[in-house]
Scaffold this motif. Sequence first.
Motif, PDB file in Angstrom:
ATOM      1  N   VAL A 171       0.833  -1.205   0.000  1.00  0.00           N
ATOM      2  CA  VAL A 171       0.000   0.000   0.000  1.00  0.00           C
ATOM      3  C   VAL A 171       0.865   1.251   0.000  1.00  0.00           C
ATOM      4  N   ALA A 172       1.920   1.263   0.795  1.00  0.00           N
ATOM      5  CA  ALA A 172       2.810   2.428   0.837  1.00  0.00           C
ATOM      6  C   ALA A 172       3.496   2.641  -0.509  1.00  0.00           C
ATOM      7  N   TYR A 173       3.888   1.569  -1.160  1.00  0.00           N
ATOM      8  CA  TYR A 173       4.510   1.658  -2.490  1.00  0.00           C
ATOM      9  C   TYR A 173       3.543   2.275  -3.488  1.00  0.00           C
ATOM     10  N   ALA A 174       2.285   1.889  -3.416  1.00  0.00           N
ATOM     11  CA  ALA A 174       1.282   2.456  -4.329  1.00  0.00           C
ATOM     12  C   ALA A 174       1.096   3.948  -4.080  1.00  0.00           C
ATOM     13  N   PHE A 175       0.995   4.346  -2.828  1.00  0.00           N
ATOM     14  CA  PHE A 175       0.794   5.758  -2.515  1.00  0.00           C
ATOM     15  C   PHE A 175       2.016   6.607  -2.856  1.00  0.00           C
ATOM     16  N   ALA A 176       3.210   6.055  -2.702  1.00  0.00           N
ATOM     17  CA  ALA A 176       4.428   6.845  -2.893  1.00  0.00           C
ATOM     18  C   ALA A 176       4.897   6.899  -4.342  1.00  0.00           C
ATOM     19  N   LYS A 232      -4.954  11.479  -3.454  1.00  0.00           N
ATOM     20  CA  LYS A 232      -4.832  12.403  -2.321  1.00  0.00           C
ATOM     21  C   LYS A 232      -5.988  12.235  -1.344  1.00  0.00           C
ATOM     22  N   PHE A 233      -7.191  12.020  -1.877  1.00  0.00           N
ATOM     23  CA  PHE A 233      -8.352  11.847  -1.004  1.00  0.00           C
ATOM     24  C   PHE A 233      -8.224  10.568  -0.178  1.00  0.00           C
ATOM     25  N   LEU A 234      -7.827   9.482  -0.850  1.00  0.00           N
ATOM     26  CA  LEU A 234      -7.688   8.212  -0.139  1.00  0.00           C
ATOM     27  C   LEU A 234      -6.583   8.287   0.919  1.00  0.00           C
ATOM     28  N   PHE A 235      -5.491   8.980   0.583  1.00  0.00           N
ATOM     29  CA  PHE A 235      -4.413   9.118   1.559  1.00  0.00           C
ATOM     30  C   PHE A 235      -4.869   9.948   2.756  1.00  0.00           C
ATOM     31  N   SER A 236      -5.667  10.985   2.492  1.00  0.00           N
ATOM     32  CA  SER A 236      -6.203  11.804   3.584  1.00  0.00           C
ATOM     33  C   SER A 236      -7.145  10.996   4.469  1.00  0.00           C
ATOM     34  N   VAL A 237      -7.971  10.159   3.842  1.00  0.00           N
ATOM     35  CA  VAL A 237      -8.868   9.293   4.623  1.00  0.00           C
ATOM     36  C   VAL A 237      -8.061   8.329   5.482  1.00  0.00           C
ATOM     37  N   MET A 238      -6.991   7.772   4.900  1.00  0.00           N
ATOM     38  CA  MET A 238      -6.152   6.836   5.641  1.00  0.00           C
ATOM     39  C   MET A 238      -5.512   7.511   6.845  1.00  0.00           C
ATOM     40  N   VAL A 239      -4.971   8.709   6.629  1.00  0.00           N
ATOM     41  CA  VAL A 239      -4.362   9.447   7.739  1.00  0.00           C
ATOM     42  C   VAL A 239      -5.419   9.797   8.785  1.00  0.00           C
ATOM     43  N   GLY A 240      -6.631  10.115   8.323  1.00  0.00           N
ATOM     44  CA  GLY A 240      -7.703  10.445   9.258  1.00  0.00           C
ATOM     45  C   GLY A 240      -8.081   9.287  10.147  1.00  0.00           C
ATOM     46  N   THR A 241      -7.985   8.058   9.614  1.00  0.00           N
ATOM     47  CA  THR A 241      -8.327   6.896  10.436  1.00  0.00           C
ATOM     48  C   THR A 241      -7.331   6.691  11.577  1.00  0.00           C
TER      49      THR A 241
END
Length: 306
Positions: free
Chosen positions: A120-125, A133-142
């Motif tokens: 997952v980190a490889y995909a985001f980076a 960006k939205f999905l990463f923000s949701v992930m950080v929010g969790t």
Amino acid sequence: MNTALHTAPVAADAADRVASDREALITRRRERIAAVTRYVVLCAVGLVMLYPMIWLIGASFKSNSEIFTEIGFLPSRLDFTAYAKGWKTSTEYTFATYFLNSFLITIPRIIVTVISCVLVAYAFARFEFFGKKFLFSVMVGTMMLPLIILRLPQYLMFKEFGWLDTYLPMIVPSAFATDTFFVFMLVQFLRGIPRDMEEAAQIDGCNALQLLWHIIVPLLKPAIISVIVFQFIWTMNDFMGPLIYLSTVEKYPVSLALKMSIGATEEVEWASVLAISVVALLPSVAVFFAAQRHFIEGAASSGIKG
């Protein structure tokens, strides 16, 4: 007259050298004093922070009366009887069974956590996709979401799956990168790695998975070791998960077995409880010190402070 003129610059140079040496000596003395002061303060703070653990070790050799009447950590005698009693427990199983259960939960969970979080980190980076960006923000929010509010829906879901009284509820969720702190840490680490080697490998014909395995994973070694250390310590110390999902004593991990050693209807032999608590700390301490260098490097490189 000429001799005096030649002597004056020499004397001035000598005076300058003496003054320079004096200043250097004063500077070295100040640095030495500052270093000694710094080490004294650090040792004092370290002693204050470590004293509870030192007291725990010392108290495991004391009697109940000594534990509650003396603040010092030195016992009057070294008697390992408390360790023998604590290891046997008050059940039909020894702590060897409970340690094995803890490892049966911890090791698979570490494996699936590393695999899922790295992917997952490889995909985001490294990839661009719709809603990134939205999905990463949701992930950080969790990460800000209290875990206690998820316990009831998770319990009902795992009950429908028939997973109660098994280790699956504590292992399977980690296979879907639900430990978002680790994903965030790995993403931060990946963002600090230049893409030169990846671009060269792409030119040589490597696909995304080959890049991940041959290039990214070796570079991620410090961060992956940090994930392993964190997950190992957190899982070994987890109390609520096993308490909710496990009902068979034979399947209890160390965290629940420690609670069972504190009886509610009879006098507690605190020395035995403290002794087995010391033993329960050893795996986490051993893992931390074994991976200390990589752990600190990974935490520092990924921007995790404190």
